[in-house]
Design a protein around this motif. Structure first.
Motif, PDB file in Angstrom:
ATOM      1  N   GLU A  49       3.876  10.638  -0.289  1.00 23.35           N
ATOM      2  CA  GLU A  49       4.145  12.017   0.142  1.00 23.35           C
ATOM      3  C   GLU A  49       5.461  11.923   1.047  1.00 23.35           C
ATOM      4  O   GLU A  49       6.356  12.688   1.085  1.00 23.35           O
ATOM      5  N   LEU A  50       5.372  11.036   1.935  1.00 17.24           N
ATOM      6  CA  LEU A  50       6.286  10.611   3.327  1.00 17.24           C
ATOM      7  C   LEU A  50       7.123   9.915   2.880  1.00 17.24           C
ATOM      8  O   LEU A  50       8.984  10.371   3.146  1.00 17.24           O
ATOM      9  N   MET A  51       7.408   9.380   1.217  1.00 17.92           N
ATOM     10  CA  MET A  51       8.537   9.100   0.725  1.00 17.92           C
ATOM     11  C   MET A  51       9.421   9.924  -0.014  1.00 17.92           C
ATOM     12  O   MET A  51      10.399   9.530  -0.621  1.00 17.92           O
ATOM     13  N   GLY A  52       8.381  10.819  -0.189  1.00 19.82           N
ATOM     14  CA  GLY A  52       8.648  12.244  -1.612  1.00 19.82           C
ATOM     15  C   GLY A  52       8.785  11.273  -3.133  1.00 19.82           C
ATOM     16  O   GLY A  52       9.805  11.299  -3.437  1.00 19.82           O
ATOM     17  N   ALA A  53       8.330  10.470  -2.388  1.00 18.71           N
ATOM     18  CA  ALA A  53       8.391  10.049  -4.304  1.00 18.71           C
ATOM     19  C   ALA A  53       7.957  10.926  -5.750  1.00 18.71           C
ATOM     20  O   ALA A  53       6.882  11.719  -5.408  1.00 18.71           O
ATOM     21  N   ARG A  54       8.989  10.294  -6.338  1.00 18.77           N
ATOM     22  CA  ARG A  54       8.314  10.930  -7.242  1.00 18.77           C
ATOM     23  C   ARG A  54       8.610  10.105  -9.230  1.00 18.77           C
ATOM     24  O   ARG A  54       7.989  10.564  -9.675  1.00 18.77           O
ATOM     25  N   ARG A  55       8.185   9.691  -8.432  1.00 17.92           N
ATOM     26  CA  ARG A  55       8.105   7.664  -9.913  1.00 17.92           C
ATOM     27  C   ARG A  55       7.377   6.789  -9.232  1.00 17.92           C
ATOM     28  O   ARG A  55       7.896   5.851  -8.168  1.00 17.92           O
ATOM     29  N   VAL A  56       6.188   6.320  -9.619  1.00 18.25           N
ATOM     30  CA  VAL A  56       5.032   5.628  -8.459  1.00 18.25           C
ATOM     31  C   VAL A  56       4.661   4.393  -9.988  1.00 18.25           C
ATOM     32  O   VAL A  56       4.989   4.817 -11.090  1.00 18.25           O
ATOM     33  N   VAL A  57       4.792   3.185  -9.365  1.00 19.94           N
ATOM     34  CA  VAL A  57       4.456   2.286 -10.259  1.00 19.94           C
ATOM     35  C   VAL A  57       3.104   1.435  -9.685  1.00 19.94           C
ATOM     36  O   VAL A  57       3.235   0.990  -8.977  1.00 19.94           O
ATOM     37  N   GLU A  58       1.685   1.811 -10.841  1.00 19.10           N
ATOM     38  CA  GLU A  58       0.316   0.641  -9.949  1.00 19.10           C
ATOM     39  C   GLU A  58       0.250  -0.639 -10.397  1.00 19.10           C
ATOM     40  O   GLU A  58       0.128  -0.716 -12.278  1.00 19.10           O
ATOM     41  N   VAL A  59       0.163  -1.307 -10.473  1.00 21.12           N
ATOM     42  CA  VAL A  59       0.223  -3.316 -10.881  1.00 21.12           C
ATOM     43  C   VAL A  59      -1.568  -2.607 -10.607  1.00 21.12           C
ATOM     44  O   VAL A  59      -1.956  -3.779  -9.210  1.00 21.12           O
ATOM     45  N   GLY A  60      -2.962  -2.643 -11.789  1.00 19.18           N
ATOM     46  CA  GLY A  60      -3.681  -3.521 -11.681  1.00 19.18           C
ATOM     47  C   GLY A  60      -4.314  -1.116 -11.003  1.00 19.18           C
ATOM     48  O   GLY A  60      -4.524  -0.747 -10.265  1.00 19.18           O
ATOM     49  N   VAL A  61      -5.079  -1.571 -13.056  1.00 18.09           N
ATOM     50  CA  VAL A  61      -6.013   0.514 -12.145  1.00 18.09           C
ATOM     51  C   VAL A  61      -6.919   0.157 -11.826  1.00 18.09           C
ATOM     52  O   VAL A  61      -7.713   0.865 -11.442  1.00 18.09           O
ATOM     53  N   PHE A  62      -7.733  -1.408 -12.322  1.00 18.43           N
ATOM     54  CA  PHE A  62      -9.621  -0.810 -12.556  1.00 18.43           C
ATOM     55  C   PHE A  62     -10.158   0.305 -12.929  1.00 18.43           C
ATOM     56  O   PHE A  62      -9.563   1.125 -14.084  1.00 18.43           O
ATOM     57  N   THR A  63     -10.596   1.402 -12.522  1.00 17.72           N
ATOM     58  CA  THR A  63     -11.719   2.680 -12.955  1.00 17.72           C
ATOM     59  C   THR A  63     -10.675   3.838 -12.263  1.00 17.72           C
ATOM     60  O   THR A  63     -10.724   4.609 -12.323  1.00 17.72           O
ATOM     61  N   GLY A  64      -9.643   3.698 -11.662  1.00 22.90           N
ATOM     62  CA  GLY A  64      -8.785   4.797 -11.552  1.00 22.90           C
ATOM     63  C   GLY A  64      -8.560   5.252  -9.883  1.00 22.90           C
ATOM     64  O   GLY A  64      -7.689   6.136  -9.634  1.00 22.90           O
ATOM     65  N   TYR A  65      -9.233   4.636  -8.952  1.00 27.74           N
ATOM     66  CA  TYR A  65      -9.535   5.533  -7.914  1.00 27.74           C
ATOM     67  C   TYR A  65      -7.724   5.377  -7.094  1.00 27.74           C
ATOM     68  O   TYR A  65      -7.541   6.678  -6.510  1.00 27.74           O
ATOM     69  N   SER A  66      -7.852   4.458  -6.726  1.00 27.22           N
ATOM     70  CA  SER A  66      -5.458   4.459  -6.025  1.00 27.22           C
ATOM     71  C   SER A  66      -4.550   5.557  -6.908  1.00 27.22           C
ATOM     72  O   SER A  66      -3.973   5.954  -6.333  1.00 27.22           O
TER      73      SER A  66
END
Length: 212
Positions: A49-66
């Motif tokens: 929210e602070l970044m006003g992010a519209r596009r994010v990439v996550e490296v490492g999902v596991f069960t999906g909490y983050s």
């Protein structure tokens, strides 16, 4: 932090019901220690929210909490690209993306993360993402970091989990390649003039890198 103080902090951490259910279900899964903590999830959502992010990439999902926490913080037309090489725990993540109502915001790519990041660079171009989160193979963090420095825009954020690695980074045990890799990365980040950096003692340690 004592257990009493940590319990107090958790009582004062906002955790949506869907994330609480995911955390509790993950507790019974092999490797459950890999899941981020509720306060980390709250911080990641706030950073989106602070970044006003519209596009994010996550490296490492596991069960999906983050990924669920970040996707819930994205605007309705936002996009999170989730990268993981193991389809088994990701099946739970996909289910919770649906339960959280964010499935349409998440693009899943299964395979080696470095290859997926290179593919995103080719498809979307440098500087095309606002924020990234790394929580995968510790020995490959350095590779992921360099690729994400290209993928994330100037002013964008890269968050890196497990930078304290249960305290092992202070004195890596002989033969612990993951601890050594993280210690080397921490030393590199400290002097990397391409970023503004802060190591935050939350969870197992999270370093925040703002690309200059």
């Amino acid at each position: 932090m004592t257990p009493q103080v940590y319990g107090y902090m958790l009582e004062h951490t906002r955790e949506p019901e869907v994330l609480r259910q995911l955390r509790e279900e993950t507790a019974a899964v092999h490797g459950s220690h890999m899941q981020i903590t509720p306060e980390q999830g709250a911080l990641l959502g706030l950073l989106v929210e602070l970044m006003g992010a519209r596009r994010v990439v996550e490296v490492g999902v596991f069960t999906g909490y983050s990924s669920t926490a970040m996707a819930m913080a994205l605007p309705a037309d936002g996009k999170l690209v989730a990268l993981d090489r193991d389809e088994r725990p990701v099946a739970m993540a996909q289910r919770y993306w649906g339960l959280a109502g964010v499935a349409e915001r998440v693009e899943l790519r299964v395979g080696p993360a470095a290859e997926s990041l290179k593919a995103l660079l080719e498809r979307d171009g440098p500087g095309s993402y606002d924020m990234a989160f790394i929580d995968a193979d510790k020995r490959a963090y350095g590779t992921y970091y360099e690729l994400l420095l290209q993928l994330v825009r100037p002013g964008g954020l890269i968050a890196i989990d497990n930078v304290l690695f249960y305290g092992k980074v202070a004195d890596p045990p002989p033969g612990d390649k993951a601890a050594v890799a993280l210690r080397d990365l921490n030393a590199k980040l400290l002097t990397d003039t391409r970023i503004t950096v802060s190591m935050v003692p939350i969870g197992d340690g999270m370093t925040l890198c703002r690309r200059r």
